[in-house]
Write an enzyme that holds these catalytic residues in place. Structure first.
Site, PDB file in Angstrom:
ATOM      1  N   GLU A 276       0.770  -1.324  -0.090  1.00  0.00           N
ATOM      2  CA  GLU A 276      -0.066  -0.044   0.057  1.00  0.00           C
ATOM      3  C   GLU A 276       0.987   1.126   0.089  1.00  0.00           C
ATOM      4  O   GLU A 276       0.888   2.019   0.907  1.00  0.00           O
ATOM      5  CB  GLU A 276      -0.920  -0.075   1.206  1.00  0.00           C
ATOM      6  CG  GLU A 276      -1.955  -1.173   1.053  1.00  0.00           C
ATOM      7  CD  GLU A 276      -3.242  -1.108   2.182  1.00  0.00           C
ATOM      8  OE1 GLU A 276      -2.990  -0.493   3.009  1.00  0.00           O
ATOM      9  OE2 GLU A 276      -4.133  -1.747   1.712  1.00  0.00           O
ATOM     10  N   GLU A 380      -4.478  -8.861  -1.035  1.00  0.00           N
ATOM     11  CA  GLU A 380      -4.860  -8.584   0.624  1.00  0.00           C
ATOM     12  C   GLU A 380      -6.490  -8.284   0.892  1.00  0.00           C
ATOM     13  O   GLU A 380      -6.657  -7.346  -0.136  1.00  0.00           O
ATOM     14  CB  GLU A 380      -4.060  -7.384   1.240  1.00  0.00           C
ATOM     15  CG  GLU A 380      -4.339  -7.572   2.976  1.00  0.00           C
ATOM     16  CD  GLU A 380      -3.457  -6.112   3.473  1.00  0.00           C
ATOM     17  OE1 GLU A 380      -2.226  -6.271   3.640  1.00  0.00           O
ATOM     18  OE2 GLU A 380      -4.384  -5.538   4.251  1.00  0.00           O
TER      19      GLU A 380
HETATM   20  C1  LIG Z   1     -16.061   8.743   0.591  1.00  0.00           C
HETATM   21  C2  LIG Z   1     -16.397   7.495   1.175  1.00  0.00           C
HETATM   22  C3  LIG Z   1     -18.200   7.441   0.694  1.00  0.00           C
HETATM   23  C4  LIG Z   1     -16.179   7.242   2.526  1.00  0.00           C
HETATM   24  C5  LIG Z   1     -14.755   7.183   2.761  1.00  0.00           C
HETATM   25  C6  LIG Z   1     -14.471   6.348   3.661  1.00  0.00           C
HETATM   26  C7  LIG Z   1     -13.318   6.157   4.488  1.00  0.00           C
HETATM   27  C8  LIG Z   1     -13.042   6.528   5.912  1.00  0.00           C
HETATM   28  C9  LIG Z   1     -12.404   4.790   4.232  1.00  0.00           C
HETATM   29  C10 LIG Z   1     -12.294   4.676   2.639  1.00  0.00           C
HETATM   30  C11 LIG Z   1     -11.093   4.211   2.485  1.00  0.00           C
HETATM   31  C12 LIG Z   1     -10.628   3.477   3.665  1.00  0.00           C
HETATM   32  C13 LIG Z   1      -9.205   3.123   3.805  1.00  0.00           C
HETATM   33  C14 LIG Z   1      -8.992   2.012   2.693  1.00  0.00           C
HETATM   34  C15 LIG Z   1      -7.657   1.356   2.869  1.00  0.00           C
HETATM   35  C16 LIG Z   1      -7.015   1.213   4.191  1.00  0.00           C
HETATM   36  C17 LIG Z   1      -5.806   0.444   4.320  1.00  0.00           C
HETATM   37  C18 LIG Z   1      -5.792  -0.698   5.213  1.00  0.00           C
HETATM   38  O1  LIG Z   1      -4.478  -1.065   5.365  1.00  0.00           O
HETATM   39  C19 LIG Z   1      -4.383  -2.262   5.353  1.00  0.00           C
HETATM   40  O2  LIG Z   1      -5.422  -3.060   5.861  1.00  0.00           O
HETATM   41  C20 LIG Z   1      -5.303  -3.837   7.012  1.00  0.00           C
HETATM   42  C21 LIG Z   1      -6.472  -3.778   8.012  1.00  0.00           C
HETATM   43  O3  LIG Z   1      -6.467  -2.539   8.428  1.00  0.00           O
HETATM   44  C22 LIG Z   1      -4.079  -3.732   7.631  1.00  0.00           C
HETATM   45  O4  LIG Z   1      -3.815  -4.620   8.538  1.00  0.00           O
HETATM   46  C23 LIG Z   1      -2.983  -3.816   6.607  1.00  0.00           C
HETATM   47  O5  LIG Z   1      -1.414  -3.631   7.287  1.00  0.00           O
HETATM   48  C24 LIG Z   1      -2.946  -2.678   5.458  1.00  0.00           C
HETATM   49  O6  LIG Z   1      -2.078  -3.294   4.457  1.00  0.00           O
HETATM   50  C25 LIG Z   1      -6.278  -0.039   6.442  1.00  0.00           C
HETATM   51  C26 LIG Z   1      -7.640   0.845   6.287  1.00  0.00           C
HETATM   52  C27 LIG Z   1      -7.777   1.920   5.545  1.00  0.00           C
HETATM   53  C28 LIG Z   1      -6.774   2.967   5.779  1.00  0.00           C
HETATM   54  C29 LIG Z   1      -9.180   2.300   5.193  1.00  0.00           C
HETATM   55  C30 LIG Z   1      -9.499   3.306   6.383  1.00  0.00           C
HETATM   56  C31 LIG Z   1     -10.864   4.056   5.828  1.00  0.00           C
HETATM   57  C32 LIG Z   1     -11.188   4.478   4.657  1.00  0.00           C
HETATM   58  C33 LIG Z   1     -10.208   5.839   4.263  1.00  0.00           C
END
Ligand SMILES: CC(C)CCC[C@@H](C)[C@H]1CC[C@H]2[C@@H]3CC=C4C[C@@H](O[C@@H]5O[C@H](CO)[C@@H](O)[C@H](O)[C@H]5O)CC[C@]4(C)[C@H]3CC[C@]12C
Length: 537
Positions: A276, A380
């Site tokens: 990511e 993932e």
């Molecule tokens: C405009 C929309 C209608 C609403 C927007 C909502 C936002 C709050 C979310 C939209 C996208 C989300 C993020 C997407 C990706 C993410 C990456 C993720 O990291 C990986 O996931 C695992 C579990 O968390 C983690 O353990 C791994 O190490 C990572 O590789 C974490 C969540 C997030 C940042 C996600 C957060 C919410 C949004 C911004």
């Protein structure tokens, strides 16, 4: 009776006995050695407060997937899992020359072929290792067999974090304490590799009849190599520019990892250039991350990573770019793969599922069409990652499993070649995770009770992984529109056809499968269920 008559009678009776024995010799061994199907071991269900059940396993009991029989032409078998509690329930069928003329029809056309599949799997995170090893030995064995053996769902892919990630108990890399060590003299694997990841990987390989493929991804470079001098948070880019000693050192870190894992008996299939890369832009990103723009990734691969892996003899380990949300497609690969000097080192594009619910899957198709020689692979996914989901672990939550299979089907129908789940196992709180970024997992370990719970997500994964080995090919299936509650896809593997269908509705659907070489199969797709059909031609 004369001596002659008596001996003639004796000889005659000996001949009769001999003939009977010969007949027994011919027929008995067949009966004695005939492979008996192992006793079915069904799910031991337990309901928590969610829509469906989990299956409980411990040291003495664990459900197994019923064997897929060798089928004659025209015979079919189906496996069903449902919100109502079915788990791989097996049913035998046979193709007929006529059908019940159900209006819902799936017509299989194997002459139109699409992508070849790599496979399905999960990640050997530190958290997964900690949880699995917290179980009694026999329960550990049941857990591993559930994922990797022919008793289970036969994963053939494993992801390995290259160093620490959030699902570790501490933030770390393999060279934290030697700022300026550009030659990676002090690079060393950690206790987590030797105690958790590597031993579990060996167990998975040893019990797996399929060849396993492992890919590794880094979350962050050592802090001394980064602009923000930290393993997480914003502005988390590598210091300097591509081609400099810092970037060369980061490329060398990949080679050293590949070499150390090889030395410990783990041969890698692939690495991803960065987990990511977009996370590194987020100002207060709360766990291990590192940022790259697509241009930076292109230049790093072209000038450092590609030549670095090549010069150390790692041409057999392929490279994936992306490893980020579907949203960055097709623009990210467009930048990286348009440069032939970077593209020559790259084989595929990794995608994560977290924003799929707000992202058009046609971005995948567009990416495939732009770069047909590069595979797309799901690297993932996990449930409960969105910040508003609480609690994180929802034991028996059918809808999480349904989201898995819906996303897998959508991906596969848009050129994706496989799908990798996140942590193989988590604890009752969805951890451990040093940054408290807890999520859900297909297997939840209850250390206190020495047992573990196989969630609906586990079975949804299995409806694909068990039946679609490496080399399966997606084929055309003409059926109802996929924008409603029915999702499906078809595949071929040699002479076998595999058809997976998901019913997200509260209605029972009567349908027919047409295979023009065999006839019709009338099927019933129960409410809230997933089915895999397989047959031989
Ligand atoms: C405009 C929309 C209608 C609403 C927007 C909502 C936002 C709050 C979310 C939209 C996208 C989300 C993020 C997407 C990706 C993410 C990456 C993720 O990291 C990986 O996931 C695992 C579990 O968390 C983690 O353990 C791994 O190490 C990572 O590789 C974490 C969540 C997030 C940042 C996600 C957060 C919410 C949004 C911004």
């Amino acid at each position: 009776m004369s001596y002659k008559v008596a001996s003639a009678l004796l000889i005659a009776s000996l001949l009769v006995v001999g003939a009977i024995c010969a007949l027994l010799v011919v027929f008995l061994p067949d009966q004695q050695t005939e492979e008996k199907e192992p006793e079915p071991r069904n799910c031991s269900p337990k309901y928590f407060s969610y829509s469906s059940n989990v299956c409980v396993c411990n040291s003495t009991y664990c459900d197994v997937v019923p064997t897929i029989p060798t089928l004659n032409s025209g015979e079919a078998v189906s496996y069903t899992s449902s919100k109502a509690g079915k788990r791989f329930e097996k049913m035998e069928h046979s193709f007929q020359s006529e059908s019940n003329t159900s209006p819902v029809s799936f017509s299989i056309n194997s002459s139109t072929r699409y992508q070849t599949l790599k496979g399905f799997g999960g990640a050997f995170t530190d958290a997964a290792g900690i949880n699995i090893f917290s179980l009694p030995t026999d329960a550990q064995e049941h857990l591993m067999r559930s994922y990797f053996s022919s008793d289970g769902i036969e994963y053939n892919v494993g992801r390995i974090p290259m160093g620490g990630c959030d699902f570790s108990t501490r933030p770390y890399t393999y060279n934290d304490d030697s700022p300026g060590d550009f030659e990676m003299k002090n690079f060393s694997l950690t206790l987590e590799d030797f105690v958790y990841k590597i031993p579990l990987i060996h167990r998975a390989v040893a019990m797996n009849a399929r060849k396993m493929s492992f890919f590794a991804s880094p979350w962050s470079a050592p802090s001394w190599m980064k602009k923000n001098n930290a393993l997480w948070g914003g502005n988390g880019f590598l210091k300097g520019v591509a081609g400099d000693e810092n970037h060369k050192a980061w490329a060398l870190y990949f080679s050293r990892f590949i070499e150390e894992y090889e030395r410990n008996g783990v041969q890698l299939w692939a690495v991803t250039a960065q987990n990511e890369p977009i996370d590194g832009f987020a100002k207060n990103f709360s766990f291990n991350c590192m940022g790259f723009t697509p241009e930076q990734q292109r230049d790093f691969i072209k000038m450092d990573l590609g030549p670095g892996l090549h010069s150390r003899g790692h041409d057999d380990v392929i490279l994936m770019i992306g490893d980020d949300q579907r949203l960055v497609l097709p623009s990210w690969p467009q930048v990286v793969l348009s440069d032939p000097d970077a593209a020559k080192y790259i084989s595929g594009i990794g995608v994560h599922w977290y924003m799929d619910w707000i992202t058009d899957p046609n971005r995948l198709t567009k990416t495939h069409e732009n770069f047909t020689d590069y595979f797309i692979f799901g690297t993932e996914a996990c449930a409960s990652a969105m910040p508003w989901v609480d609690p994180k672990v929802r034991l028996g939550h059918w809808e999480s499993g349904q989201r898995y299979s819906e996303d897998i089907l959508e991906d596969l129908n848009h050129w994706v070649t496989g799908w990798t789940d996140w942590n193989l196992a988590l604890d009752m709180g969805g951890g451990p995770n040093w940054a408290n970024n807890f999520v859900d997992s297909p297997i939840i370990v209850n250390k206190e009770k020495g047992e573990f719970y196989k969630q609906p997500m586990f079975y949804h994964m299995g409806h694909f992984s068990k039946f679609l080995g490496e080399g399966s090919i997606r084929i055309e299936v003409v059926g109802p529109p996929q924008d409603g509650d029915l999702k499906y896809a078809a595949f071929m593997d040699g002479n076998s056809i595999i058809f997976v269908v998901l019913n997200k509705s509260d209605s029972i659907i009567e349908a027919k499968i047409t295979d023009k070489t065999l006839g019709f199969l009338d099927i019933t797709i129960g409410r809230y269920s997933i089915q895999t059909y397989t047959w031989s031609r």
